[in-house]
Design a protein around this motif. Sequence first.
Motif, PDB file in Angstrom:
ATOM      1  N   LEU A   5      40.676  40.108  30.903  1.00  0.00           N
ATOM      2  CA  LEU A   5      41.731  40.760  31.686  1.00  0.00           C
ATOM      3  C   LEU A   5      41.504  40.597  33.181  1.00  0.00           C
ATOM      4  CD1 LEU A   5      44.274  42.480  31.646  1.00  0.00           C
ATOM      5  CD2 LEU A   5      42.828  44.523  31.539  1.00  0.00           C
ATOM      6  N   VAL A   6      40.256  40.773  33.627  1.00  0.00           N
ATOM      7  CA  VAL A   6      39.999  40.646  35.059  1.00  0.00           C
ATOM      8  C   VAL A   6      40.196  39.202  35.515  1.00  0.00           C
ATOM      9  CG1 VAL A   6      37.500  40.219  34.883  1.00  0.00           C
ATOM     10  CG2 VAL A   6      38.434  41.321  36.912  1.00  0.00           C
ATOM     11  N   ALA A   7      39.833  38.237  34.669  1.00  0.00           N
ATOM     12  CA  ALA A   7      40.058  36.838  35.031  1.00  0.00           C
ATOM     13  C   ALA A   7      41.540  36.559  35.203  1.00  0.00           C
ATOM     14  CB  ALA A   7      39.460  35.918  33.967  1.00  0.00           C
ATOM     15  N   LEU A   8      42.359  37.083  34.280  1.00  0.00           N
ATOM     16  CA  LEU A   8      43.806  36.881  34.372  1.00  0.00           C
ATOM     17  C   LEU A   8      44.376  37.536  35.628  1.00  0.00           C
ATOM     18  CD1 LEU A   8      46.456  35.910  33.102  1.00  0.00           C
ATOM     19  CD2 LEU A   8      46.542  38.082  31.845  1.00  0.00           C
ATOM     20  N   LEU A   9      43.976  38.787  35.892  1.00  0.00           N
ATOM     21  CA  LEU A   9      44.500  39.499  37.057  1.00  0.00           C
ATOM     22  C   LEU A   9      44.063  38.849  38.365  1.00  0.00           C
ATOM     23  CD1 LEU A   9      44.012  43.226  35.948  1.00  0.00           C
ATOM     24  CD2 LEU A   9      46.147  41.925  36.056  1.00  0.00           C
ATOM     25  N   VAL A  10      42.793  38.456  38.436  1.00  0.00           N
ATOM     26  CA  VAL A  10      42.276  37.856  39.668  1.00  0.00           C
ATOM     27  C   VAL A  10      42.960  36.530  39.956  1.00  0.00           C
ATOM     28  CG1 VAL A  10      40.226  36.753  40.656  1.00  0.00           C
ATOM     29  CG2 VAL A  10      40.056  39.040  39.686  1.00  0.00           C
ATOM     30  N   LEU A  11      43.106  35.683  38.942  1.00  0.00           N
ATOM     31  CA  LEU A  11      43.737  34.383  39.160  1.00  0.00           C
ATOM     32  C   LEU A  11      45.218  34.534  39.497  1.00  0.00           C
ATOM     33  CD1 LEU A  11      42.047  32.265  36.344  1.00  0.00           C
ATOM     34  CD2 LEU A  11      41.475  32.379  38.768  1.00  0.00           C
ATOM     35  N   CYS A  12      45.894  35.474  38.845  1.00  0.00           N
ATOM     36  CA  CYS A  12      47.309  35.702  39.166  1.00  0.00           C
ATOM     37  C   CYS A  12      47.459  36.238  40.588  1.00  0.00           C
ATOM     38  CB  CYS A  12      47.921  36.675  38.167  1.00  0.00           C
ATOM     39  SG  CYS A  12      48.155  35.997  36.511  1.00  0.00           S
ATOM     40  N   LEU A  13      46.560  37.144  40.979  1.00  0.00           N
ATOM     41  CA  LEU A  13      46.620  37.679  42.338  1.00  0.00           C
ATOM     42  C   LEU A  13      46.363  36.592  43.373  1.00  0.00           C
ATOM     43  CD1 LEU A  13      46.851  40.088  44.262  1.00  0.00           C
ATOM     44  CD2 LEU A  13      44.402  40.479  43.927  1.00  0.00           C
ATOM     45  N   ALA A  14      45.365  35.741  43.119  1.00  0.00           N
ATOM     46  CA  ALA A  14      45.049  34.669  44.063  1.00  0.00           C
ATOM     47  C   ALA A  14      46.222  33.696  44.199  1.00  0.00           C
ATOM     48  CB  ALA A  14      43.786  33.939  43.613  1.00  0.00           C
ATOM     49  N   ALA A  15      46.775  33.284  43.054  1.00  0.00           N
ATOM     50  CA  ALA A  15      47.901  32.346  43.101  1.00  0.00           C
ATOM     51  C   ALA A  15      49.127  32.996  43.742  1.00  0.00           C
ATOM     52  CB  ALA A  15      48.228  31.864  41.691  1.00  0.00           C
ATOM     53  N   GLY A  16      49.387  34.256  43.418  1.00  0.00           N
ATOM     54  CA  GLY A  16      50.546  34.934  43.990  1.00  0.00           C
ATOM     55  C   GLY A  16      50.436  35.115  45.498  1.00  0.00           C
ATOM     56  N   MET A  17      49.255  35.523  45.981  1.00  0.00           N
ATOM     57  CA  MET A  17      49.077  35.691  47.416  1.00  0.00           C
ATOM     58  C   MET A  17      49.182  34.360  48.143  1.00  0.00           C
ATOM     59  SD  MET A  17      48.851  38.880  47.986  1.00  0.00           S
ATOM     60  CE  MET A  17      48.399  38.759  49.710  1.00  0.00           C
ATOM     61  N   ALA A  18      48.643  33.302  47.539  1.00  0.00           N
ATOM     62  CA  ALA A  18      48.748  31.979  48.171  1.00  0.00           C
ATOM     63  C   ALA A  18      50.211  31.541  48.276  1.00  0.00           C
ATOM     64  CB  ALA A  18      47.932  30.960  47.372  1.00  0.00           C
ATOM     65  N   ALA A  19      50.972  31.725  47.199  1.00  0.00           N
ATOM     66  CA  ALA A  19      52.389  31.339  47.231  1.00  0.00           C
ATOM     67  C   ALA A  19      53.167  32.182  48.240  1.00  0.00           C
ATOM     68  CB  ALA A  19      52.991  31.496  45.837  1.00  0.00           C
ATOM     69  N   LEU A  20      52.850  33.480  48.314  1.00  0.00           N
ATOM     70  CA  LEU A  20      53.546  34.369  49.245  1.00  0.00           C
ATOM     71  C   LEU A  20      53.267  33.984  50.698  1.00  0.00           C
ATOM     72  CD1 LEU A  20      55.287  36.944  49.526  1.00  0.00           C
ATOM     73  CD2 LEU A  20      53.154  38.253  49.561  1.00  0.00           C
ATOM     74  N   LYS A  21      52.023  33.690  51.009  1.00  0.00           N
ATOM     75  CA  LYS A  21      51.674  33.346  52.389  1.00  0.00           C
ATOM     76  C   LYS A  21      52.136  31.940  52.756  1.00  0.00           C
ATOM     77  CE  LYS A  21      50.076  37.325  53.105  1.00  0.00           C
ATOM     78  NZ  LYS A  21      50.831  38.250  53.985  1.00  0.00           N
TER      79      LYS A  21
END
Length: 305
Positions: free
Chosen positions: A133-149
């Motif tokens: 679960l933490v791997a999924l959340l961390v990778l989604c957060l990293a990809a989402g923040m990168a796309a947002l910025k």
Amino acid sequence: MSVKSLILVLLILSSAAYYLGRRRAFRVSGGKISRLHSLPSYYGLYTALWCGIPALLLLGIWFTFENTIITSLVVARLPADLQQLEPARLSLIVNDIRNTVYGNIVSAEAEIDPAIQTAAEYYRHLLGLSHALVALLVLCLAAGMAALKLRAIHLRHQARNSVENIIKIFLIVCSSIAILTTVGIVLSVLFESLRFFKMVPLTEFMFGLEWSPQTAIRADQVGSSGAFGAVPLFAGTLLISFIAMLVAVPIGLMSAIYLSEYAGPKLRTTAKPLLEILAGIPTVVYGFFAALTVAPFIRDTGSLI
């Protein structure tokens, strides 16, 4: 996914975010860097930092509370007779469960108790679920923040100011941790000293001639009442300091005179920085090295004679 693998993936994602942010800056400027507020590398750093830092913070917070939450869930699934044990005994049961999960040495009781084996399987299941679960959340957060910025990059975007602010906050946090750690150490020593002097009079500690701190921790243990006279400690410290000064003062003083007055420029250029580096190492590091290396060597050498 293990923590090391997850951090490695985050580093790769941050590197990709740096490349994409820099590329995005070139694209929005039409190839004319002068139209940008900051250099393209700042846009890459801006995207990479926002990709990696929130994900690392989430990862750190998750693993800080993971063990406590999983332990609580496992204890709640234990049989009622085990849950009603006294805290010290229950802590030993939990330790046996963790040792069973990680393949460490466990007590004989844990090897034959099916309840502990079942709890260990449940603990292992929750641990695997938590890591996934933490791997999924961390990778989604990293990809989402990168796309947002990446979408936030435009010609007048002040990427350099943002990067400098992030670095400034990081430096402030690091310096605050250093200060708070020092304050915590001082308060810890102070409170423990107050507790100690509530049990041992100050006069006995300062002027007592016997130091024997072996005491019984529990009522069923055998131990002496303890003697806490600090005079032997002070005398030992002064004796060791005197012996160390007999060796260090002549050698240090003569070395300083030689380097200052007699050594050639080449030798002084090499030896002076080396001595400054050695002087900058805390003495406790030398003591730890001596305790682990020099002392066993002398002991083994003496046993051969």
